[in-house]
Design an enzyme around this catalytic site. Structure first.
Site, mmCIF file in Angstrom:
data_model
loop_
_atom_site.group_PDB
_atom_site.id
_atom_site.type_symbol
_atom_site.label_atom_id
_atom_site.label_comp_id
_atom_site.label_asym_id
_atom_site.label_seq_id
_atom_site.Cartn_x
_atom_site.Cartn_y
_atom_site.Cartn_z
ATOM 1 N N ASP A 22 -5.119 -2.562 -3.535
ATOM 2 C CA ASP A 22 -4.315 -2.429 -2.323
ATOM 3 C C ASP A 22 -4.267 -3.757 -1.568
ATOM 4 O O ASP A 22 -5.282 -4.271 -1.115
ATOM 5 C CB ASP A 22 -4.950 -1.348 -1.448
ATOM 6 C CG ASP A 22 -4.089 -0.927 -0.273
ATOM 7 O OD1 ASP A 22 -3.408 -1.794 0.304
ATOM 8 O OD2 ASP A 22 -4.104 0.269 0.060
ATOM 9 N N SER A 30 0.832 -1.195 0.000
ATOM 10 C CA SER A 30 0.000 0.000 0.000
ATOM 11 C C SER A 30 0.875 1.257 0.000
ATOM 12 O O SER A 30 1.835 1.348 -0.758
ATOM 13 C CB SER A 30 -0.955 -0.042 1.202
ATOM 14 O OG SER A 30 -1.888 0.988 1.149
#
Length: 284
Positions: A205, A45
């Site tokens: 993500d 992320s």
């Protein structure tokens, strides 16, 4: 095992959006105070950008770029509202791409990462490629429930619900001119961001699957930099999980308040100094 002069053989950069600036401040102090030349680094992320900032020594530049770009943006669009999209990309996604491309999109940064320490970045794969944004948004909700109820950085529920992941070699991506694409893909939060394609499949993500993805191979003493508090921290002789001493000022995808970014960075610096002083980070 890395050379004994090196305190950590591996470093893991957790996700957390703008909270990851805490990691930047933490590592900026740490590398000035102790030998820290790990053999392997992983990022997930927003931590993917932080690890690139660490490797290239551009952490402060990334902080300043974010502050500059976010200062011109005065409103966060709630996730449930339609976006002011351009080519399918929300304002958040366009701003983040701007930060990443300006921070590590030049040939010098690509060379540093291509030729440097082993770097692996975790990408998520939505359960349904044809419904990437919708199924990715469902994973976001499952992730939020997992973090509240289980409160363990190594998540479980999104993967059990069909989400997959790939640990991508960032050194190869940098050599192939795809570093910016990889770092941006790693921080794709549905539905705020449109899932891009990576190797022909939608990417989202992967922090929803694991907030502390370990490298492959996984061996040696590992520093894991989280960006928020977890109640259930695994106990492992070779791992040190580090969390902010208190909730950071920055709020994950708040792209409007540069002052909170500065405060979050400063807290990372303070926490690093504190943990160095109390012996938490001493190599046994």
């Amino acid at each position: 095992m890395a050379d004994q002069a090196t305190w950590f053989d591996q470093v893991v950069f957790s996700g957390g959006g703008t909270r990851c600036l805490w990691q930047g401040g933490f590592m900026d102090v740490l590398k000035q105070e102790i030998p820290i030349t790990p053999e392997r680094i992983t990022g997930v992320s927003g931590g993917a950008l932080t690890c690139c900032g660490f490797i290239t020594s551009r952490g402060p530049e990334i902080r300043d770029l974010m502050m500059e770009i976010f200062a011109a943006h005065d409103r966060n669009v709630p996730l449930h509202e339609p976006f002011d999209e351009v080519d399918g990309h929300s304002p958040h996604q366009r701003m983040y791409h701007d930060v990443v491309s300006r921070a590590v999109g030049d040939p010098q940064a690509a060379r540093q990462i291509a030729d440097g320490v082993s770097v692996q970045i975790l990408l998520g794969r939505p359960p349904k490629d044809g419904w990437a944004k919708l199924s990715g948004a469902m994973m976001t909700m499952i992730y939020e429930a997992d973090t509240v109820i289980r409160s363990n950085p190594h998540l479980a529920w999104a993967e059990m619900s069909g989400m997959g992941s790939d640990l991508v070699d960032a050194n190869v991506a940098a050599r192939d001119g795809k570093l910016v694409d990889l770092v941006c893909a790693a921080a794709t939060i549905p539905p705020a961001f449109e899932p891009p394609l990576w190797d022909g499949r939608p990417a989202i993500d992967a922090g929803m699957i694991d907030q502390a993805p370990l490298p492959r191979p996984d061996r040696g003493r590992t520093l894991i930099l989280l960006t928020k508090e977890f109640r259930d921290i695994p106990q492992h002789d070779d791992r040190i999980y580090v969390m902010p001493s208190r909730e950071v000022a920055a709020d994950k995808i708040d792209f409007t308040d540069p002052d909170k970014l500065a405060l979050t960075w400063e807290q990372g610096e303070e926490d690093a100094r504190r943990l160095l002083a109390d012996g938490t980070l001493i190599r046994n």
